[in-house]
Design a protein around this motif. Structure first.
Motif, mmCIF file in Angstrom:
data_model
loop_
_atom_site.group_PDB
_atom_site.id
_atom_site.type_symbol
_atom_site.label_atom_id
_atom_site.label_comp_id
_atom_site.label_asym_id
_atom_site.label_seq_id
_atom_site.Cartn_x
_atom_site.Cartn_y
_atom_site.Cartn_z
ATOM 1 N N GLN A 106 0.829 -1.208 0.000
ATOM 2 C CA GLN A 106 0.000 0.000 0.000
ATOM 3 C C GLN A 106 0.865 1.260 0.000
ATOM 4 O O GLN A 106 0.596 2.210 -0.743
ATOM 5 N N ALA A 107 1.928 1.254 0.802
ATOM 6 C CA ALA A 107 2.827 2.416 0.849
ATOM 7 C C ALA A 107 3.504 2.639 -0.500
ATOM 8 O O ALA A 107 3.704 3.790 -0.912
ATOM 9 N N LEU A 108 3.835 1.574 -1.206
ATOM 10 C CA LEU A 108 4.447 1.720 -2.530
ATOM 11 C C LEU A 108 3.450 2.287 -3.533
ATOM 12 O O LEU A 108 3.782 3.178 -4.307
ATOM 13 N N VAL A 160 12.919 3.177 -2.523
ATOM 14 C CA VAL A 160 13.965 2.743 -1.585
ATOM 15 C C VAL A 160 13.649 3.239 -0.173
ATOM 16 O O VAL A 160 13.786 2.500 0.801
ATOM 17 N N ALA A 161 13.186 4.467 -0.048
ATOM 18 C CA ALA A 161 12.838 5.014 1.271
ATOM 19 C C ALA A 161 11.703 4.219 1.913
ATOM 20 O O ALA A 161 11.755 3.903 3.113
ATOM 21 N N LEU A 209 13.167 0.832 2.941
ATOM 22 C CA LEU A 209 14.030 0.983 4.126
ATOM 23 C C LEU A 209 13.198 1.156 5.395
ATOM 24 O O LEU A 209 13.454 0.488 6.404
ATOM 25 N N ASP A 210 12.205 2.039 5.351
ATOM 26 C CA ASP A 210 11.336 2.244 6.518
ATOM 27 C C ASP A 210 10.705 0.931 6.949
ATOM 28 O O ASP A 210 10.658 0.611 8.139
ATOM 29 N N HIS A 211 10.219 0.165 5.979
ATOM 30 C CA HIS A 211 9.539 -1.084 6.298
ATOM 31 C C HIS A 211 10.490 -2.106 6.933
ATOM 32 O O HIS A 211 10.199 -2.653 7.996
#
Length: 193
Positions: free
Chosen positions: A43-45, A79-80, A83-85
């Motif tokens: 979902q974030a992507l 990438v951000a 990385l967060d995930h």
């Protein structure tokens, strides 16, 4: 943490390798934001606004950008998010933990029931797909799913970077079809499902 990026044969898709396991087993394809509701990461992507497909493999995430998207701008955003995930060890799926527990099952229904009289042929086809084909398409950021066998025709579904790839038809017709016909003489054709 460092996330490697690889190109795929599909120019709209990049393969991201976080250096750790993504899926404990199997794969998962998200073709729309609605599909992605099962996974906070997917979902974030999609929330970047430029992503049209997300695919989770054993140790990679393939991301497909929409027409006109600029990977120069989108890649750092992806990438951000990754990385967060992975640094936070967030669950991959809603209601699950970081190990992938509570992974919603993907639709494994066949297009039609395989004829029980062809069980040995289907077993040979699935063995070849598992040992020879899936590792090759996974290296390109995708997967392939068996969808059925009827009257000599094998039905397969391309996923991840392989779905919508300009060379997917050639892969099916010249690569996979040739392999299956060679080892399983009952196979006369391979079609996309």
């Amino acid at each position: 943490m460092y996330i490697e990026t690889e190109t795929t044969p599909n120019p709209a898709t990049l393969k991201f390798l976080p250096g750790q396991q993504v899926m404990p087993s199997g794969t998962r394809d998200f073709a729309s934001p609605e599909d992605a509701e099962a996974s906070p990461l997917a979902q974030a992507l999609f929330d970047t606004g430029e992503v049209t497909g997300v695919f989770f493999g054993g140790n990679f995430v393939s991301v497909t950008a929409g027409p006109g998207a600029d990977w120069g701008v989108l890649k750092p955003q992806v990438v951000a998010v990754l990385l967060d995930h992975f640094v936070s060890q967030a669950p991959l799926f809603a209601g699950g933990d970081a190990s992938g527990i509570a992974v919603p099952p993907e639709d494994d229904e066949l297009m039609f029931e395989d004829d029980p009289a062809h069980a040995d042929i289907v077993a040979q086809i699935q063995e070849l797909l598992e040992t020879r084909v899936r590792p090759a398409v996974a290296s390109d950021g995708g997967d392939i799913r068996y969808r059925g066998f009827r009257e000599g025709v094998v039905y397969l579904q391309m996923q991840g970077a392989c779905s919508g790839c300009p060379s997917s038809t050639a892969t099916l017709k010249h690569g996979i079809e040739g392999l299956l016909k060679h080892y399983v003489p009952e196979v006369t054709e391979v079609r996309a499902a």
